[in-house]
Design an enzyme around this catalytic site. Sequence first.
Site, PDB file in Angstrom:
ATOM      1  N   GLY A 225       0.805  -1.228   0.000  1.00 17.73           N
ATOM      2  CA  GLY A 225       0.000   0.000   0.000  1.00 17.73           C
ATOM      3  C   GLY A 225       0.838   1.278   0.000  1.00 17.73           C
ATOM      4  N   ILE A 226       0.394   2.222   0.794  1.00 18.61           N
ATOM      5  CA  ILE A 226       1.039   3.538   0.833  1.00 18.61           C
ATOM      6  C   ILE A 226       2.484   3.412   1.306  1.00 18.61           C
ATOM      7  CG2 ILE A 226       0.985   5.794   2.002  1.00 18.61           C
ATOM      8  CD1 ILE A 226      -2.126   5.551   1.993  1.00 18.61           C
ATOM      9  N   LEU A 300     -19.900   0.507  14.484  1.00 17.03           N
ATOM     10  CA  LEU A 300     -20.592   1.606  15.177  1.00 17.03           C
ATOM     11  C   LEU A 300     -20.244   1.512  16.663  1.00 17.03           C
ATOM     12  CD1 LEU A 300     -24.107   1.376  13.479  1.00 17.03           C
ATOM     13  CD2 LEU A 300     -22.254   2.993  12.998  1.00 17.03           C
ATOM     14  N   TYR A 357     -10.979   4.710  14.782  1.00 18.29           N
ATOM     15  CA  TYR A 357      -9.989   5.150  13.782  1.00 18.29           C
ATOM     16  C   TYR A 357      -9.864   6.685  13.786  1.00 18.29           C
ATOM     17  CZ  TYR A 357      -7.796   5.329   9.098  1.00 18.29           C
ATOM     18  OH  TYR A 357      -6.952   5.558   8.030  1.00 18.29           O
TER      19      TYR A 357
HETATM   20  P1  NAD Z   1      -2.534  -1.141   4.276  1.00 17.26           P
HETATM   21  O1  NAD Z   1      -3.445  -1.921   5.172  1.00 17.26           O
HETATM   22  O2  NAD Z   1      -2.538  -1.466   2.827  1.00 17.26           O
HETATM   23  O3  NAD Z   1      -1.017  -1.259   4.815  1.00 17.26           O
HETATM   24  C1  NAD Z   1      -0.708  -1.053   6.187  1.00 17.26           C
HETATM   25  C2  NAD Z   1       0.573  -1.803   6.509  1.00 17.26           C
HETATM   26  O4  NAD Z   1       0.838  -1.599   7.908  1.00 17.26           O
HETATM   27  C3  NAD Z   1       0.457  -3.313   6.304  1.00 17.26           C
HETATM   28  O5  NAD Z   1       1.555  -3.799   5.570  1.00 17.26           O
HETATM   29  C4  NAD Z   1       0.416  -3.861   7.713  1.00 17.26           C
HETATM   30  O6  NAD Z   1       0.983  -5.186   7.831  1.00 17.26           O
HETATM   31  C5  NAD Z   1       1.253  -2.832   8.460  1.00 17.26           C
HETATM   32  N1  NAD Z   1       0.968  -2.878   9.900  1.00 17.26           N
HETATM   33  C6  NAD Z   1      -0.248  -2.908  10.497  1.00 17.26           C
HETATM   34  N2  NAD Z   1      -0.083  -3.013  11.837  1.00 17.26           N
HETATM   35  C7  NAD Z   1       1.252  -3.042  12.083  1.00 17.26           C
HETATM   36  C8  NAD Z   1       2.024  -3.154  13.257  1.00 17.26           C
HETATM   37  N3  NAD Z   1       1.450  -3.277  14.468  1.00 17.26           N
HETATM   38  N4  NAD Z   1       3.373  -3.157  13.157  1.00 17.26           N
HETATM   39  C9  NAD Z   1       3.971  -3.066  11.944  1.00 17.26           C
HETATM   40  N5  NAD Z   1       3.287  -2.963  10.783  1.00 17.26           N
HETATM   41  C10 NAD Z   1       1.927  -2.953  10.857  1.00 17.26           C
HETATM   42  O7  NAD Z   1      -2.871   0.375   4.548  1.00 17.26           O
HETATM   43  P2  NAD Z   1      -2.697   1.663   3.582  1.00 17.26           P
HETATM   44  O8  NAD Z   1      -3.982   1.887   2.895  1.00 17.26           O
HETATM   45  O9  NAD Z   1      -1.457   1.559   2.798  1.00 17.26           O
HETATM   46  O10 NAD Z   1      -2.567   2.810   4.688  1.00 17.26           O
HETATM   47  C11 NAD Z   1      -1.315   3.253   5.199  1.00 17.26           C
HETATM   48  C12 NAD Z   1      -1.584   4.354   6.204  1.00 17.26           C
HETATM   49  O11 NAD Z   1      -2.341   5.406   5.584  1.00 17.26           O
HETATM   50  C13 NAD Z   1      -2.404   3.920   7.421  1.00 17.26           C
HETATM   51  O12 NAD Z   1      -1.931   4.601   8.567  1.00 17.26           O
HETATM   52  C14 NAD Z   1      -3.791   4.380   7.067  1.00 17.26           C
HETATM   53  O13 NAD Z   1      -4.594   4.575   8.213  1.00 17.26           O
HETATM   54  C15 NAD Z   1      -3.509   5.665   6.346  1.00 17.26           C
HETATM   55  N6  NAD Z   1      -4.600   6.079   5.444  1.00 17.26           N
HETATM   56  C16 NAD Z   1      -4.962   5.334   4.361  1.00 17.26           C
HETATM   57  C17 NAD Z   1      -6.004   5.763   3.553  1.00 17.26           C
HETATM   58  C18 NAD Z   1      -6.446   5.017   2.320  1.00 17.26           C
HETATM   59  O14 NAD Z   1      -7.379   5.461   1.650  1.00 17.26           O
HETATM   60  N7  NAD Z   1      -5.847   3.883   1.968  1.00 17.26           N
HETATM   61  C19 NAD Z   1      -6.673   6.952   3.852  1.00 17.26           C
HETATM   62  C20 NAD Z   1      -6.296   7.680   4.977  1.00 17.26           C
HETATM   63  C21 NAD Z   1      -5.241   7.243   5.760  1.00 17.26           C
END
Ligand code: NAD
Length: 451
Positions: A225-226, A300, A357
């Site tokens: 992801g990001i 919720l 969240y």
């Molecule tokens: P994703 O679920 O695709 O990836 C998240 C990664 O974090 C995963 O590889 C997961 O294994 C890792 N992770 C989770 N818990 C962990 C832990 N305890 N220790 C180590 N690694 C851990 O998520 P994403 O969509 O790529 O989002 C990345 C960030 O961006 C997050 O903080 C998310 O809340 C934020 N975000 C995403 C969006 C969106 O639209 N995708 C929007 C707003 C904010």
Amino acid sequence: MKDTYLDLMSGPLGKVAKSLGLPQPVELQRFGSTPESYLRKPVLVLGSGPGAQRIADLLLDNDFEVRRHAAAGESLRAIIAVLDDVTTPEGLSETVLGVGQALRSLAKCGRVVTISTAPNPSEQDPALAATTQGLTGFTRSLAHEMRKGATANGILLGSGVPVDAPSVIAALWFLLSGKSAYVDGQFITVGDAAGTAVTDAEFLSTGQAGPLAGRTAVVTGAARGIGAEVARVLARDGAHLIGVDMPQAGQALAQVMNAVGGKSLQLDITADGAADAIAEAAGGRVDILVHNAGITRDKLLANMDASRWESVIAVNIASQARINARLFEQGRFAEGAQVVSLASTSGIAGNRGQTNYATSKAGVIGLTAASAGDFAALGGTANAVAPGFIETDMTAAMPALTRQVARRLSSLQQGGLPVDVAETIAFLASASARGINGQTLRVCGQNMVGA
Ligand code: NAD
């Protein structure tokens, strides 16, 4: 996940959508894919004060084609309105109406950037306060009116910050480039004149001697992801990468890190000793830390159990606070260290089913603002990005109809890509952005839900 509607709009069906008044998203021009012909188009600089002339001169020095008056029939890459000298609401007319007259000449995915004085909550001059605050309403509303992938954003100058301060120029370059394709209706406040001057390598991200060369960057949640995209972009800009993710994601993490020549650290960031493990993997000193790992456990509040609530708080906010505190305590943040945390528009506007969240992500915004002073003392910064709807596995898990609606509910009428968030993080982690501290920058295409 593929946005099929956006693909269809690029074909003949786009015309049908127009006649039916349906959303008409266009494919955004991102950094690296922006055609030369677009980059060569002139930039119009409006404003009657010395600040406007200074910006025009700087653009000229950097090989932009610059105009001070719109010429009929000429297609523009950007309109920059420099309004730092305006002190009354009536004084805005000439420049803002000039922007309006030039808008039809703006190219597809063009830019409007306003540069003005930051509203100051303790301002004693009512007319000045009305002017500076008023301009934020102007830029935000204009962003809602933009078409064809064009955006409008503002740069706000803190007290005593000149228009040519390094971070003002860095912010302007970022906003003019394809790196900010999904940043819309937002403001970047430059609080002081800190920061190094933007180099050509930084502006162009040529790879060699990139803006982050010689710096060690730790990215949590880097397996996908990001986070994976942040690792790629920071490595492109020259940083040495340490990618952190859960042991279960070890294989995916190794793939990402192999691709960028970085090091994997399999670690649950909520574990005791996580900060020490991070410091050790970084060779004792952390230059850049991206707190990206995050989870959702939506319910919720009436149906929320303790494990859902507590796990989201633990991963998304408590671990960030604990890791920062421990790295400070152990003197593990390097001189000039820069931290960028992942917030979310849910933390700004709230979101049904996401009390846990949104608490964690609003918490990130608070933590970031409160950490600015400690990082400034090191010559560094703490900032956050708040993504809106980004196409990742996290949003692919949304129900199909909700996902379709969420995509269209922004001024750009589409979801962002992980690279949009990654480019913004790379900008905030760069030495030229050290005049920007304690802020949260939305990467949301001007998401229209909530605030
Ligand atoms: P994703 O679920 O695709 O990836 C998240 C990664 O974090 C995963 O590889 C997961 O294994 C890792 N992770 C989770 N818990 C962990 C832990 N305890 N220790 C180590 N690694 C851990 O998520 P994403 O969509 O790529 O989002 C990345 C960030 O961006 C997050 O903080 C998310 O809340 C934020 N975000 C995403 C969006 C969106 O639209 N995708 C929007 C707003 C904010």
